[in-house]
Write a protein that holds these residues in place. Sequence first.
Motif, PDB file in Angstrom:
ATOM      1  N   LEU A  12       0.839  -1.201   0.000  1.00 10.70           N
ATOM      2  CA  LEU A  12       0.000   0.000   0.000  1.00 10.70           C
ATOM      3  C   LEU A  12       0.876   1.254   0.000  1.00 10.70           C
ATOM      4  CD1 LEU A  12      -2.550  -1.149   2.739  1.00 10.70           C
ATOM      5  CD2 LEU A  12      -2.758  -1.361   0.238  1.00 10.70           C
ATOM      6  N   ASP A  13       0.313   2.350  -0.490  1.00 11.44           N
ATOM      7  CA  ASP A  13       1.080   3.599  -0.568  1.00 11.44           C
ATOM      8  C   ASP A  13       1.659   4.004   0.789  1.00 11.44           C
ATOM      9  OD1 ASP A  13       0.516   3.654  -3.202  1.00 11.44           O
ATOM     10  OD2 ASP A  13      -1.013   5.233  -3.096  1.00 11.44           O
ATOM     11  N   VAL A  14       0.839   3.856   1.823  1.00 11.78           N
ATOM     12  CA  VAL A  14       1.292   4.281   3.155  1.00 11.78           C
ATOM     13  C   VAL A  14       2.453   3.400   3.639  1.00 11.78           C
ATOM     14  CG1 VAL A  14      -0.467   2.912   4.346  1.00 11.78           C
ATOM     15  CG2 VAL A  14       0.575   4.866   5.503  1.00 11.78           C
ATOM     16  N   GLU A  15       2.376   2.111   3.266  1.00  8.90           N
ATOM     17  CA  GLU A  15       3.460   1.192   3.650  1.00  8.90           C
ATOM     18  C   GLU A  15       4.734   1.515   2.873  1.00  8.90           C
ATOM     19  OE1 GLU A  15       0.895  -2.806   4.675  1.00  8.90           O
ATOM     20  OE2 GLU A  15       1.265  -2.323   2.577  1.00  8.90           O
ATOM     21  N   LEU A  16       4.539   1.879   1.624  1.00  7.52           N
ATOM     22  CA  LEU A  16       5.691   2.229   0.792  1.00  7.52           C
ATOM     23  C   LEU A  16       6.413   3.451   1.362  1.00  7.52           C
ATOM     24  CD1 LEU A  16       7.186   1.501  -1.854  1.00  7.52           C
ATOM     25  CD2 LEU A  16       5.751   3.191  -3.011  1.00  7.52           C
ATOM     26  N   ARG A  76      17.785  -7.557  -2.432  1.00  6.70           N
ATOM     27  CA  ARG A  76      16.337  -7.672  -2.515  1.00  6.70           C
ATOM     28  C   ARG A  76      15.812  -9.106  -2.368  1.00  6.70           C
ATOM     29  NH1 ARG A  76      14.102  -8.730  -7.502  1.00  6.70           N
ATOM     30  NH2 ARG A  76      12.298  -7.373  -7.372  1.00  6.70           N
ATOM     31  N   ALA A  77      16.585 -10.094  -2.836  1.00  2.00           N
ATOM     32  CA  ALA A  77      16.075 -11.466  -2.849  1.00  2.00           C
ATOM     33  C   ALA A  77      15.692 -11.996  -1.461  1.00  2.00           C
ATOM     34  CB  ALA A  77      17.064 -12.401  -3.534  1.00  2.00           C
ATOM     35  N   PRO A  78      16.492 -11.774  -0.433  1.00  2.00           N
ATOM     36  CA  PRO A  78      16.068 -12.274   0.881  1.00  2.00           C
ATOM     37  C   PRO A  78      15.042 -11.368   1.553  1.00  2.00           C
ATOM     38  CG  PRO A  78      18.225 -11.269   1.051  1.00  2.00           C
ATOM     39  CD  PRO A  78      17.836 -11.178  -0.390  1.00  2.00           C
ATOM     40  N   LEU A  79      14.935 -10.150   1.038  1.00  2.00           N
ATOM     41  CA  LEU A  79      14.056  -9.173   1.678  1.00  2.00           C
ATOM     42  C   LEU A  79      12.605  -9.321   1.251  1.00  2.00           C
ATOM     43  CD1 LEU A  79      14.959  -6.956   3.617  1.00  2.00           C
ATOM     44  CD2 LEU A  79      15.049  -5.365   1.699  1.00  2.00           C
ATOM     45  N   ILE A  80      12.398  -9.684  -0.014  1.00  2.00           N
ATOM     46  CA  ILE A  80      11.045  -9.706  -0.595  1.00  2.00           C
ATOM     47  C   ILE A  80      10.049 -10.567   0.204  1.00  2.00           C
ATOM     48  CG2 ILE A  80       9.694 -10.453  -2.615  1.00  2.00           C
ATOM     49  CD1 ILE A  80      12.026  -9.491  -4.360  1.00  2.00           C
ATOM     50  N   PRO A  81      10.428 -11.811   0.597  1.00  2.00           N
ATOM     51  CA  PRO A  81       9.430 -12.630   1.306  1.00  2.00           C
ATOM     52  C   PRO A  81       9.023 -12.026   2.641  1.00  2.00           C
ATOM     53  CG  PRO A  81      11.338 -13.942   0.661  1.00  2.00           C
ATOM     54  CD  PRO A  81      11.704 -12.526   0.423  1.00  2.00           C
ATOM     55  N   MET A  82       9.857 -11.165   3.192  1.00  2.00           N
ATOM     56  CA  MET A  82       9.548 -10.612   4.509  1.00  2.00           C
ATOM     57  C   MET A  82       9.018  -9.191   4.461  1.00  2.00           C
ATOM     58  SD  MET A  82      12.691 -12.103   6.693  1.00  2.00           S
ATOM     59  CE  MET A  82      13.835 -12.017   5.356  1.00  2.00           C
ATOM     60  N   GLU A  83       9.380  -8.494   3.426  1.00  2.00           N
ATOM     61  CA  GLU A  83       8.963  -7.102   3.289  1.00  2.00           C
ATOM     62  C   GLU A  83       8.277  -6.952   1.942  1.00  2.00           C
ATOM     63  OE1 GLU A  83       9.107  -4.457   5.201  1.00  2.00           O
ATOM     64  OE2 GLU A  83      10.136  -5.359   6.903  1.00  2.00           O
ATOM     65  N   HIS A  84       6.966  -6.916   1.978  1.00  2.00           N
ATOM     66  CA  HIS A  84       6.225  -6.981   0.722  1.00  2.00           C
ATOM     67  C   HIS A  84       6.335  -5.711  -0.117  1.00  2.00           C
ATOM     68  CE1 HIS A  84       3.410  -5.292   3.613  1.00  2.00           C
ATOM     69  NE2 HIS A  84       2.783  -4.732   2.585  1.00  2.00           N
ATOM     70  N   PHE A  89      12.090  -0.719  -4.846  1.00  2.00           N
ATOM     71  CA  PHE A  89      13.236  -0.644  -5.758  1.00  2.00           C
ATOM     72  C   PHE A  89      12.801  -0.308  -7.181  1.00  2.00           C
ATOM     73  CE2 PHE A  89      15.378  -3.231  -2.379  1.00  2.00           C
ATOM     74  CZ  PHE A  89      16.278  -2.241  -2.024  1.00  2.00           C
ATOM     75  N   ASP A  90      11.581  -0.709  -7.546  1.00  2.00           N
ATOM     76  CA  ASP A  90      11.084  -0.324  -8.868  1.00  2.00           C
ATOM     77  C   ASP A  90      10.949   1.191  -8.977  1.00  2.00           C
ATOM     78  OD1 ASP A  90      11.042  -2.863  -9.757  1.00  2.00           O
ATOM     79  OD2 ASP A  90       8.872  -3.158  -9.634  1.00  2.00           O
ATOM     80  N   GLN A  91      10.409   1.780  -7.934  1.00  2.00           N
ATOM     81  CA  GLN A  91      10.212   3.230  -8.012  1.00  2.00           C
ATOM     82  C   GLN A  91      11.531   3.996  -7.837  1.00  2.00           C
ATOM     83  OE1 GLN A  91       8.425   5.288  -4.712  1.00  2.00           O
ATOM     84  NE2 GLN A  91      10.318   4.665  -3.701  1.00  2.00           N
ATOM     85  N   CYS A 112      15.898   7.835  -3.199  1.00  2.00           N
ATOM     86  CA  CYS A 112      14.955   6.884  -2.619  1.00  2.00           C
ATOM     87  C   CYS A 112      14.996   6.877  -1.105  1.00  2.00           C
ATOM     88  CB  CYS A 112      15.329   5.469  -3.035  1.00  2.00           C
ATOM     89  SG  CYS A 112      14.624   4.969  -4.531  1.00  2.00           S
ATOM     90  N   PHE A 113      16.164   7.140  -0.568  1.00  2.00           N
ATOM     91  CA  PHE A 113      16.331   7.117   0.888  1.00  2.00           C
ATOM     92  C   PHE A 113      16.268   8.518   1.488  1.00  2.00           C
ATOM     93  CE2 PHE A 113      18.275   3.093  -0.376  1.00  2.00           C
ATOM     94  CZ  PHE A 113      17.598   2.226   0.478  1.00  2.00           C
TER      95      PHE A 113
END
Length: 331
Positions: free
Chosen positions: A184-188, A284-292, A298-300, A317-318
């Motif tokens: 969700l936007d707020v989560e992003l 990103r690979a280990p992060l994706i399953p835990m951080e949706h 990273f796309d944005q 981004c940061f």
Amino acid sequence: MKKTFSIVQGPATADISLAFLLVGVTYDRKMRVWILFVLCLAGNAFAASITEEPPIVEEEEPILEEALPEVGSNPVQVEIGEFDEAIEVVEDNLNEENPCLNHHCKKGKVCEVDEENTPMCVCQDPTSCPAAIGEYEHVCANDNTTYDSSCHFFAHKCSLEGTKKGHKLHLDYIGSCKFIEPCLDVELSEFPLRMRDWLKNVLVTLYERDEENNMLTEKQKLRVKKIYENEKRLQAGEHSLDLLAHDFEKNYNMYIFPVHWQFGQLDQHPIDGFLSHTELAPLRAPLIPMEHCTTRFFDQCDSDNDKYIALEEWAGCFGIKDQDVDKDMVI
Ligand SMILES: [Ca+2]
Ligand SMILES: [Ca+2]
């Protein structure tokens, strides 16, 4: 609110000379677990180019973690060879006994000799991959297919070499494919807050451990020392999102170096100020399953949509201001 801190330590792998550490931290109600690949800290093995010596395979004593202080982070050092499909180290040493001995192939390929005893890299037969020990070795590719291990995945990818399908196929995340809820936007918007804090904590952890390992240069240590002192103050409270937002405003300068540092860790193939999908994979690979929100974040980051994340895009981004982006800080 209870903080827990756990450490799982795996064996040193044959591929690299770094121990495999997994430090899991759960904090806040969501019990989030942060995970990071800290790449190639002791040396530049990951940066090996085709002209360099092949990596030396060496077993090392595992690093003892008993006295590790709690920092609210969970850096992970993993087998850095796991994602380096871009690396192909070929060295033709005259070795009459076994020409393949010093002939290194990229992931998914193995060395074989032809009739003239010349070594060459050919696609690995997936059935020759070691059987996965547990589900944690499974990987999910972007075709939403689960592979037993990254070995199986890269062997399969190799078999598609030269095809459009093969070109598009990449390892998406660690673990079996699963439903990942939409971000969700707020989560992003919360994501960089926590990730910045986490990057900072990774560096602080390295700093604390660095006495023997020399993972940071003297110059880097000086930069992190300031962060370390600031962090000790921050640790007294909880790392709530409000606190993190406030700390970022108040101690903005503390965040500049960690963001640059992580970029430098990833930008290795080649070192060109841009992160390719492959270069970003260890993070990103280990992060994706835990951080949706990982994929969306990273796309944005790639704001000009050229499939590469430039240092300026990464820093932006940061929340790092344009005028504080400094290429010299990455090294
Ligand atoms: Ca690069
Ligand atoms: Ca870009």
